[in-house]
Write a protein that holds these residues in place. Sequence first.
Motif, short mmCIF file in Angstrom:
data_model
loop_
_atom_site.label_atom_id
_atom_site.label_comp_id
_atom_site.label_asym_id
_atom_site.label_seq_id
_atom_site.Cartn_x
_atom_site.Cartn_y
_atom_site.Cartn_z
N GLU A 1 0.84 -1.21 0.00
CA GLU A 1 0.00 0.00 0.00
C GLU A 1 0.87 1.25 0.00
O GLU A 1 0.56 2.24 -0.66
CB GLU A 1 -0.89 0.01 1.24
CG GLU A 1 -2.20 -0.71 1.01
CD GLU A 1 -3.09 -0.68 2.24
OE1 GLU A 1 -3.10 0.33 2.96
OE2 GLU A 1 -3.78 -1.70 2.46
N LYS A 2 1.96 1.18 0.76
CA LYS A 2 2.85 2.33 0.86
C LYS A 2 3.50 2.63 -0.50
O LYS A 2 3.61 3.79 -0.92
CB LYS A 2 3.92 2.04 1.92
CG LYS A 2 4.77 3.21 2.26
CD LYS A 2 5.47 3.01 3.61
CE LYS A 2 6.51 4.09 3.78
NZ LYS A 2 7.86 3.63 3.58
N GLN A 3 3.89 1.56 -1.19
CA GLN A 3 4.52 1.77 -2.50
C GLN A 3 3.52 2.36 -3.49
O GLN A 3 3.85 3.27 -4.26
CB GLN A 3 5.08 0.45 -3.03
CG GLN A 3 6.39 0.05 -2.35
CD GLN A 3 6.81 -1.36 -2.72
OE1 GLN A 3 5.97 -2.25 -2.92
NE2 GLN A 3 8.11 -1.57 -2.78
N ASN B 1 3.17 5.91 -2.87
CA ASN B 1 4.32 6.66 -3.43
C ASN B 1 4.11 6.96 -4.91
O ASN B 1 4.41 8.05 -5.39
CB ASN B 1 5.63 5.88 -3.25
CG ASN B 1 6.09 5.93 -1.81
OD1 ASN B 1 5.67 6.79 -1.04
ND2 ASN B 1 6.95 4.99 -1.44
#
Length: 277
Positions: A250-252, A255
């Motif tokens: 999810e973080k990627q 980004n």
Amino acid sequence: MSILICPHCQYSLQLTENRNYGCENNHQFDIAKEGYVNLLPVNQKKSKNPGDNDVMIAARRSFLEAGHYDSLVDEVVQLVCDQLNEKEEATLLDSGCGEGYYTNRIAEKLSVNNSQVFGTDISKYAVRLAAKRYKTPNFFVSSVFNLPVAAKSVDFIVSIFAPFQADEFQRVLAVNGKLLIVSPAENHLKEIAELVYDEFRPHEKTILDKVPEPFHQIAKKHCRFVLHLEGTNAILNLLKMTPYYWSASEKQVANFEIIQQMEVTCDFNITVFEVVV
Ligand SMILES: C[S@@+](CC[C@H](N)C(=O)[O-])C[C@H]1O[C@@H](n2cnc3c(N)ncnc32)[C@H](O)[C@@H]1O
Ligand SMILES: [Zn+2]
């Protein structure tokens, strides 16, 4: 004449008065309102909705329609035309056609000489979207591992980033039939991969190594260009149409959502084979 055969009994399929396809054994297949026919029997499905899902298909439609891969599409169309040179009327199958962008571009080019162009994919979402937008090719749902297509009925198969099945392709191709494969070359989408994985591993020629005899390579082109993508939508669409989206955390993905521009290497091998028997 239709190249389609019944997926249950392999008899030829004919259009009936009731706007569907039927075989001698009375197996019937409705033509959907968008114009495609579903020839994938339930027992050939490994999941409820096999193939690319609606998110991937919608992303690919937006990305391709924006023209980002048109340099590749132009090369593919040109190679198909060059190879079919002397053939007045050809039958072509786009196997794993997705939402039909390439199928349609090829069909537009070949329509001048009464050629027939078919597109098939295991994803119903993809075939529905293809048939809804593009009216020249004939679209059907099926698996490349069990093509509902008569033996020796196809002059040319194109397989673009799609699964490959040598035995089936050999069965449906006519004598001296041709197969064009587009596969990722070494540095394809390197910059996207680098944001998802710690280390970029160059693509290997795995698909091309699996092409056995009697397929003989007769032409090859390396197609490479750098895309300058502007805006989050284009970048996210490209991500979503690749397996990287499904590997990304999810973080990627978050980004990617804030990147405003990006240069991305596109690197393809286009290889043409002929069946020599
Ligand atoms: C990367 S996409 C490429 C689609 C299209 N050729 C393009 O380049 O826009 C791969 C396609 O193969 C389809 N596919 C996966 N497994 C398949 C199978 N067994 N038979 C037919 N199509 C399959 C997917 O649904 C998907 O549309
Ligand atoms: Zn039948």
